[in-house]
Design a protein around this motif. Structure first.
Motif, PDB file in Angstrom:
ATOM      1  N   LEU A  25       0.832  -1.207   0.000  1.00  0.00           N
ATOM      2  CA  LEU A  25       0.000   0.000   0.000  1.00  0.00           C
ATOM      3  C   LEU A  25       0.864   1.254   0.000  1.00  0.00           C
ATOM      4  O   LEU A  25       0.635   2.190  -0.760  1.00  0.00           O
ATOM      5  CB  LEU A  25      -0.901  -0.026   1.236  1.00  0.00           C
ATOM      6  CG  LEU A  25      -2.053   0.957   1.288  1.00  0.00           C
ATOM      7  CD1 LEU A  25      -3.012   0.692   0.154  1.00  0.00           C
ATOM      8  CD2 LEU A  25      -2.762   0.842   2.620  1.00  0.00           C
ATOM      9  N   VAL A  28       2.616   1.871  -3.465  1.00  0.00           N
ATOM     10  CA  VAL A  28       1.682   2.414  -4.452  1.00  0.00           C
ATOM     11  C   VAL A  28       1.342   3.857  -4.118  1.00  0.00           C
ATOM     12  O   VAL A  28       1.297   4.721  -4.992  1.00  0.00           O
ATOM     13  CB  VAL A  28       0.413   1.540  -4.510  1.00  0.00           C
ATOM     14  CG1 VAL A  28      -0.624   2.176  -5.404  1.00  0.00           C
ATOM     15  CG2 VAL A  28       0.758   0.155  -5.004  1.00  0.00           C
ATOM     16  N   ALA A  29       1.138   4.120  -2.812  1.00  0.00           N
ATOM     17  CA  ALA A  29       0.757   5.474  -2.400  1.00  0.00           C
ATOM     18  C   ALA A  29       1.800   6.492  -2.835  1.00  0.00           C
ATOM     19  O   ALA A  29       1.462   7.576  -3.309  1.00  0.00           O
ATOM     20  CB  ALA A  29       0.550   5.521  -0.893  1.00  0.00           C
ATOM     21  N   PHE A  31       3.753   6.450  -5.371  1.00  0.00           N
ATOM     22  CA  PHE A  31       3.668   6.680  -6.807  1.00  0.00           C
ATOM     23  C   PHE A  31       2.424   7.503  -7.158  1.00  0.00           C
ATOM     24  O   PHE A  31       2.468   8.380  -8.014  1.00  0.00           O
ATOM     25  CB  PHE A  31       3.622   5.320  -7.508  1.00  0.00           C
ATOM     26  CG  PHE A  31       3.957   5.404  -8.956  1.00  0.00           C
ATOM     27  CD1 PHE A  31       5.100   6.050  -9.378  1.00  0.00           C
ATOM     28  CD2 PHE A  31       3.123   4.839  -9.894  1.00  0.00           C
ATOM     29  CE1 PHE A  31       5.415   6.137 -10.716  1.00  0.00           C
ATOM     30  CE2 PHE A  31       3.430   4.912 -11.241  1.00  0.00           C
ATOM     31  CZ  PHE A  31       4.578   5.560 -11.653  1.00  0.00           C
TER      32      PHE A  31
ATOM     33  N   PHE B 106      -7.486  -2.137  -2.790  1.00  0.00           N
ATOM     34  CA  PHE B 106      -6.990  -0.982  -2.048  1.00  0.00           C
ATOM     35  C   PHE B 106      -8.043  -0.457  -1.080  1.00  0.00           C
ATOM     36  O   PHE B 106      -7.742  -0.077   0.045  1.00  0.00           O
ATOM     37  CB  PHE B 106      -6.497   0.102  -2.997  1.00  0.00           C
ATOM     38  CG  PHE B 106      -5.176  -0.238  -3.617  1.00  0.00           C
ATOM     39  CD1 PHE B 106      -4.051  -0.358  -2.819  1.00  0.00           C
ATOM     40  CD2 PHE B 106      -5.054  -0.477  -4.968  1.00  0.00           C
ATOM     41  CE1 PHE B 106      -2.817  -0.701  -3.368  1.00  0.00           C
ATOM     42  CE2 PHE B 106      -3.839  -0.817  -5.527  1.00  0.00           C
ATOM     43  CZ  PHE B 106      -2.718  -0.933  -4.721  1.00  0.00           C
ATOM     44  N   LEU B 109      -7.947  -2.770   1.903  1.00  0.00           N
ATOM     45  CA  LEU B 109      -6.786  -2.564   2.763  1.00  0.00           C
ATOM     46  C   LEU B 109      -6.939  -1.310   3.610  1.00  0.00           C
ATOM     47  O   LEU B 109      -6.687  -1.314   4.811  1.00  0.00           O
ATOM     48  CB  LEU B 109      -5.520  -2.425   1.910  1.00  0.00           C
ATOM     49  CG  LEU B 109      -4.922  -3.698   1.365  1.00  0.00           C
ATOM     50  CD1 LEU B 109      -3.708  -3.364   0.515  1.00  0.00           C
ATOM     51  CD2 LEU B 109      -4.523  -4.590   2.523  1.00  0.00           C
ATOM     52  N   VAL B 124      -4.496  10.300  -1.136  1.00  0.00           N
ATOM     53  CA  VAL B 124      -3.269  10.083  -1.903  1.00  0.00           C
ATOM     54  C   VAL B 124      -3.530   9.124  -3.071  1.00  0.00           C
ATOM     55  O   VAL B 124      -3.114   9.361  -4.196  1.00  0.00           O
ATOM     56  CB  VAL B 124      -2.155   9.551  -0.981  1.00  0.00           C
ATOM     57  CG1 VAL B 124      -0.977   9.068  -1.794  1.00  0.00           C
ATOM     58  CG2 VAL B 124      -1.724  10.633  -0.020  1.00  0.00           C
ATOM     59  N   LEU B 125      -4.245   8.046  -2.808  1.00  0.00           N
ATOM     60  CA  LEU B 125      -4.492   7.084  -3.876  1.00  0.00           C
ATOM     61  C   LEU B 125      -5.438   7.645  -4.938  1.00  0.00           C
ATOM     62  O   LEU B 125      -5.366   7.302  -6.110  1.00  0.00           O
ATOM     63  CB  LEU B 125      -5.084   5.793  -3.302  1.00  0.00           C
ATOM     64  CG  LEU B 125      -4.144   4.952  -2.455  1.00  0.00           C
ATOM     65  CD1 LEU B 125      -4.822   3.676  -2.021  1.00  0.00           C
ATOM     66  CD2 LEU B 125      -2.876   4.611  -3.210  1.00  0.00           C
TER      67      LEU B 125
END
Lengths: 290, 310
Positions: A25, A28-29, A31, B106, B109, B124-125
């Motif tokens: 996690l 990825v965050a 990026f 995601f 999670l 952020v995602l």
């Protein structure tokens, strides 16, 4: 019901997999955060750093000059800048409130009341999500002009009230509510309107908080795309129209444009953080003892 | 007696529907404001566009009825459409499922984090969807000279000796498009899943653990996924719509038209005919074909999702 308060969160969890998943996690965050970092750092870059080649992600000599330049540009504006700000907020706020309320009011019967025509109406909604908007622009313009809405706020607000996404989202969430809960409301003598507003809406709070993000974001950033088609008078234009004009000013304006990009992001992001952190777990069965 | 039994049955059925409708008048009152607006600004334009697909309409002269000619032309004469069709199918087949699963993983999670941290990580995602200037970063990464991040990295480590023209080379553009789309993919359905996970009844996990659920994967399959079926359906529709109607990233990142139409998609083809050549009838026919494809994929997907957790 006592047991639930202890949050059976650590049920079925092992530390090893936990660590592994959260490393993933985190990676990825990092990026995904690139555009945010880039936008923030760009807004504070002096002009020579913006044009450095190859560009650097982080700013080295941060400056507020881009922002002060921006204020200078606005002071030359023909219509006071505050007017554009008002237009943007007005359209974003009224459009979002209207959409959330109208779409959820329509979603409740679709999810929970059995009436003739329910299946048909719902499939029309889902079907319309599959039709690309590029070709409906022309018919849309004809309808808006036929209704006499050209050059009014309504040309943007009314279509925003009737966006497809919200109805579908709200309907799906309302489907999870147990029927027994609504039955209980009915036995207590509540009308359908009351059940909708006082029982259903509080339960699907995560849904409409999310819908607020979608609706506000589309009205806030895509405002200019729709507004320049239907709105011609300068006093009714939105902030991002003006910002577009600034961007057209060429190289000299590159700094202020970087500042603008950051400013335009602040409102959606603030709304995002506020709504996301106030999504508190609302169990679908809260208030229901069986 | 004319209009004997069938007529009477029809009438009694109509009467039954009418009483049902009267009983549920509140439902119609609640729905009316939304559906009036929805029909005016969404349903009517779509219907008009379907009708236009059978005409020759250039926005200046009134539409002229030409039957199935647009469709015939699309599949028989228009080679570029076939390229676009192939590209779109390939693109959707890769990005659709991957981004759908990524959205869910995601969301799942993040869901276990405390609210404050969850809000920040979600932001952020979701950042690529919220920031407006996302193409810029990819243009830097895949710049065609030796300063582009991808090129300079590969050259430094000796994988290549000369910079690759990433965004112009027909071998790479579609792959880059797919990569960027995957990066952008944590959008609408991701947020809907996060909200959906919040709506899952916590007590079910306890009940599940008593019933013998041993690890998080079983919990996911037997409890979480079935409880989230409405959101999963929603997410699937959204993902299908976005995977098949890709156009903007192709236009901004690769260029329009792309080199040798290597990144041409159904919607960029539509944009070409609708907003450049002003052949609205033909553009509408393209939209209708796309609509039919998405509909078919959607039916199959919803069938599959019905099997989740069984």
């Amino acid at each position: 019901m006592k047991i639930t308060l202890k949050m059976p969160k650590r049920l079925n969890r092992s530390w090893g997999v936990d660590v592994l998943l959260f490393l993933l996690l985190g990676g990825v965050a990092c990026f995904m955060a690139l555009p945010l970092v880039f936008t923030i750092s760009n807004a504070f870059k002096p002009i020579d750093e913006i044009f450095t080649f190859p560009p650097k992600l982080f700013v080295r000599n941060p400056t507020f000059k881009n922002f002060t330049d921006l204020v200078g540009i606005f002071s030359d504006s023909w219509v006071p800048f505050s007017r554009y700000v008002f237009n943007t907020f007005f359209i974003a706020i009224i459009g979002t409130i209207g959409h959330v309320i109208l779409a959820s009011a329509a979603a409740y019967p679709l999810a929970k009341i059995r009436f003739p025509g329910r299946k048909l109406l719902f499939s029309i909604v889902v079907l319309s999500l599959m039709f690309t908007a590029y070709v409906t622009q022309v018919p849309n313009y004809m309808i808006i002009s036929y209704l006499g809405l050209i050059n009014t706020y309504w040309a943007i607000l009314l279509p925003a009230f009737g966006m497809t996404l919200g109805l579908y989202l709200m309907k799906q969430f309302m489907e999870q509510i147990p029927d027994a809960l609504l039955e209980a409301g009915k036995i207590d003598g509540a009308s359908e309107y009351r059940i909708y507003w006082q029982i259903v809406m509080p339960i699907v709070r995560p849904a409409w908080l999310t819908l607020i993000i979608f609706s506000l974001q589309s009205l806030w950033t895509n405002g200019s795309v729709t507004s320049h088609k239907y709105i011609y008078s300068e006093q009714l234009k939105t902030v991002d129209y003006v910002f577009g004009q600034i961007a057209n000013g060429g190289l000299v304006r590159t700094g202020p444009v970087a500042a603008v990009t950051l400013l335009m992001m602040i409102v959606p992001i603030t709304v995002f953080i506020v709504t996301q952190s106030s999504i508190i777990q609302t169990m679908s069965t809260s208030g229901l003892k069986e | 007696m004319p209009g004997g039994k069938p007529g009477r049955m029809l009438r009694s059925k109509a009467a039954r529907v009418w009483t049902e409708m009267k009983k549920n008048r509140h439902a119609y009152v609640l729905m009316a404001p939304y559906f009036i607006i929805f029909c005016t600004f969404t349903v009517i334009p779509v219907l008009l566009s379907l009708v236009l697909s059978f005409t020759n309409f250039n926005l200046l002269e009134p539409p002229r009825w030409i039957g199935w000619q647009n469709y015939a032309r699309l599949f028989v004469q228009d080679d570029i459409f076939l390229i676009a069709l192939k590209n779109t199918m390939l693109f959707a087949a890769i990005t659709g499922p991957i981004s759908y699963i990524a959205c869910f993983m995601f969301a799942w999670l993040i869901n276990e984090l405390p609210p404050k941290l969850r809000a920040v990580l979600t932001l952020v995602l979701y950042a690529p969807s919220i920031a407006g200037n996302t193409y810029l970063i990819w243009q830097l990464l895949f710049a065609g000279d030796s300063y582009g991040y991808a090129n300079s990295f590969l050259m430094k480590w000796g994988f290549i000796l000369e910079p690759i023209q990433w965004l112009q080379d027909t071998r790479y553009v579609l792959m880059i498009l797919i990569l960027v789309q995957l990066w952008l993919s944590l959008g609408t359905s991701f947020l809907a899943f996060i909200a959906g996970l919040q709506n899952v009844d916590r007590t079910m996990y306890e009940a599940g653990s008593i019933d013998g659920i041993r690890n998080r994967w079983q919990e996911l399959w037997f409890i979480t996924l079935p409880a989230m079926r409405p959101q999963l359906m929603f997410g699937a529709v959204i993902q299908i719509a976005s995977a098949f109607s890709v156009a903007e990233i192709s236009i901004y990142l690769i260029g329009f038209p792309s080199v040798d139409y290597a990144a041409h998609t159904i919607v960029t083809h539509l944009v070409d005919y609708g907003t450049i050549r002003f052949e609205m009838g033909y553009a509408s026919a393209i939209a209708t074909v796309l609509f039919t494809i998405m509909l078919t994929v959607n039916l199959v997907t919803q069938k599959l999702l019905g099997k989740v957790g069984e």
